[in-house]
Design an enzyme around this catalytic site. Structure first.
Site, PDB file in Angstrom:
ATOM      1  N   LYS A 203      -2.744  -9.975  -2.271  1.00 17.73           N
ATOM      2  CA  LYS A 203      -1.630  -9.833  -3.282  1.00 17.73           C
ATOM      3  C   LYS A 203      -0.553 -10.802  -3.177  1.00 17.73           C
ATOM      4  O   LYS A 203       0.762 -11.102  -3.996  1.00 17.73           O
ATOM      5  CB  LYS A 203      -1.482  -8.123  -3.430  1.00 17.73           C
ATOM      6  CG  LYS A 203      -0.924  -7.743  -2.584  1.00 17.73           C
ATOM      7  CD  LYS A 203       0.528  -7.673  -2.591  1.00 17.73           C
ATOM      8  CE  LYS A 203       1.071  -6.727  -2.043  1.00 17.73           C
ATOM      9  NZ  LYS A 203       1.482  -6.398  -0.636  1.00 17.73           N
TER      10      LYS A 203
ATOM     11  N   LYS B 101       2.191 -12.350   4.340  1.00 17.06           N
ATOM     12  CA  LYS B 101       3.325 -12.287   4.268  1.00 17.06           C
ATOM     13  C   LYS B 101       4.730 -12.866   3.610  1.00 17.06           C
ATOM     14  O   LYS B 101       5.508 -13.461   3.156  1.00 17.06           O
ATOM     15  CB  LYS B 101       4.615 -10.752   4.156  1.00 17.06           C
ATOM     16  CG  LYS B 101       2.998  -9.755   3.953  1.00 17.06           C
ATOM     17  CD  LYS B 101       3.867  -7.992   3.785  1.00 17.06           C
ATOM     18  CE  LYS B 101       2.942  -7.179   4.135  1.00 17.06           C
ATOM     19  NZ  LYS B 101       2.043  -6.924   2.972  1.00 17.06           N
TER      20      LYS B 101
ATOM     21  N   LYS C  61     -13.325 -10.888   3.794  1.00 11.94           N
ATOM     22  CA  LYS C  61     -13.272  -8.925   3.664  1.00 11.94           C
ATOM     23  C   LYS C  61     -13.701  -8.352   3.071  1.00 11.94           C
ATOM     24  O   LYS C  61     -15.476  -8.212   2.576  1.00 11.94           O
ATOM     25  CB  LYS C  61     -12.508  -9.406   2.319  1.00 11.94           C
ATOM     26  CG  LYS C  61     -10.761 -10.097   2.360  1.00 11.94           C
ATOM     27  CD  LYS C  61      -9.394  -8.989   1.987  1.00 11.94           C
ATOM     28  CE  LYS C  61      -8.835  -9.854   2.099  1.00 11.94           C
ATOM     29  NZ  LYS C  61      -7.235  -8.912   2.485  1.00 11.94           N
TER      30      LYS C  61
ATOM     31  N   GLY D 259       0.893  -1.054  -0.138  1.00  5.94           N
ATOM     32  CA  GLY D 259      -0.126   0.177   0.132  1.00  5.94           C
ATOM     33  C   GLY D 259       0.919   1.468   0.494  1.00  5.94           C
ATOM     34  O   GLY D 259       0.309   2.106  -1.064  1.00  5.94           O
ATOM     35  N   ASN D 260       2.235   1.236   0.623  1.00  5.44           N
ATOM     36  CA  ASN D 260       2.824   2.920   0.669  1.00  5.44           C
ATOM     37  C   ASN D 260       3.705   3.352  -0.453  1.00  5.44           C
ATOM     38  O   ASN D 260       3.794   3.830  -0.784  1.00  5.44           O
ATOM     39  CB  ASN D 260       3.983   2.642   1.701  1.00  5.44           C
ATOM     40  CG  ASN D 260       4.484   1.333   1.924  1.00  5.44           C
ATOM     41  OD1 ASN D 260       4.618   0.196   1.102  1.00  5.44           O
ATOM     42  ND2 ASN D 260       6.056   1.884   1.723  1.00  5.44           N
TER      43      ASN D 260
END
Ligand code: ADP
Ligand code: MG
Length: 311
Positions: free
Chosen positions: A211, A273, A127, A11-12
């Site tokens: 993702k 992750k 979600k 996101g960053n």
């Protein structure tokens, strides 16, 4: 040729609005082009949480206010987000390449990711997406549209969609061809547009593929050497945020699995992750995953920082 690297942007790397994104991608492009300049083959994947949320919310609001504005199905919102994020990223990378006199082509592939219609996630949507509704409106949407609505932390009701596991990438042969011809590809944006396969059809489903998992899948398919997950932190920690917090330089697959069991990684942020990194590192001998920050990507690949996960 050095390494084949799938870089997953968090996101960053993109910010919170199209305007902010257009500025931020200039910085995002730099570590990516550093890797390319060093001779690596780089494939770029990215998230789309805030972006697809914004598109979905805008379209929902517009069609609620004005009957002439059609509803935009969720998979189409995902496709839109891949388009404009890819457009910004590919131009920023192109410009950075030209600034360094590197003549290479960059393309975004609208990418569909195949999921299993029997995935358990479809029985348990988790979600939250789009706007907040009152309890009354939420009930009506459940009846009229078949949405699953859940109360979200005292703020009202939101639609929830499933987060299924990626099985395959529909456009994988195209991505492979582009990569083999030394082009730079942006793919599986936002985890890919989730589709189920029925005979000759690919049918979009309202769902969100993580993702990190989609990036792992394309990295396996492309037989990449590295999966680099770029996020907001330089390293992975155990006892994150506690006084005995410890930042990790390396993790074996077994260690990572033990820490997952002990609950060191937050679901929805660091957990996917580490899970994706573990899956990639254990999928074939020699494959490595690195979790680090955008700014530290070049140092990370040199082994100077980040958390390296390998078997
Ligand atoms: P992205 O948009 O890159 O996917 P997320 O916000 O989803 O980023 O996940 C990264 C965040 O996970 C970090 O900024 C950090 O606040 C959080 N986090 C949770 N658990 C850990 C941990 N054990 N070690 C490091 N960061 C963690
Ligand atoms: Mg995330």
């Amino acid at each position: 040729m050095k390494n084949k690297i799938v870089v997953a942007l968090g996101g960053n790397a993109l910010g919170n609005s199209p305007k902010e994104q257009l500025e931020l991608v200039k910085n995002t492009a730099k570590p990516i082009v550093d890797l390319i300049e060093e001779g690596n083959q780089v494939i770029i994947a990215h998230g789309n949480g805030p972006q697809v949320g914004m598109i979905n919310l805008s379209m929902e609001t517009a069609s609620r206010c004005n009957s002439k504005t059609p509803e935009m199905p969720f998979p189409e919102c995902g496709a839109m987000s891949q388009g404009y994020i890819g457009y910004h990223l590919q131009n920023a990378i192109r410009e950075e390449l030209l600034n360094r006199n590197l003549e290479m082509q960059v393309a975004t592939v609208v990418t569909q990711v195949i999921v299993d219609k029997n995935d358990d996630a479809f029985n348990n949507p988790t979600k939250p997406i789009g706007a907040f509704y009152s309890e009354e409106e939420a009930k009506r949407l459940e009846i009229e549209k078949g949405y699953v609505m859940k109360e979200d932390a005292g703020r009202g009701y939101r639609r929830v969609v499933p987060s299924p596991i990626p099985i395959d990438v529909a456009e994988k042969e195209i991505v492979k061809t582009l990569v083999d011809n030394n082009h730079i590809v942006i793919t599986v944006g936002g985890g890919g547009i989730p589709v189920i396969k029925e005979n000759n059809s690919l049918i979009g489903v309202p769902a969100v593929i993580d993702k990190d998992f989609a990036s792992e899948k394309i990295a396996e398919i492309l037989d990449a050497d590295y999966l680099i997950i770029l996020t907001a932190v330089e390293k992975v920690a155990i006892n994150f945020g506690k006084e005995n917090e410890k930042w990790l330089d390396t993790l074996t697959v077994d260690e990572a699995n033990a820490y997952i069991e002990e609950g060191h990684f937050a679901p929805g942020s660091m957990l996917p992750k580490v899970q994706a990194a573990v899956k990639f590192a254990s999928s074939k001998k020699g494959r490595k995953a690195l979790i680090t920050s955008l700014e530290k990507a070049a140092k990370g690949i040199k082994g100077e920082t980040g958390t390296l996960i390998m078997d």
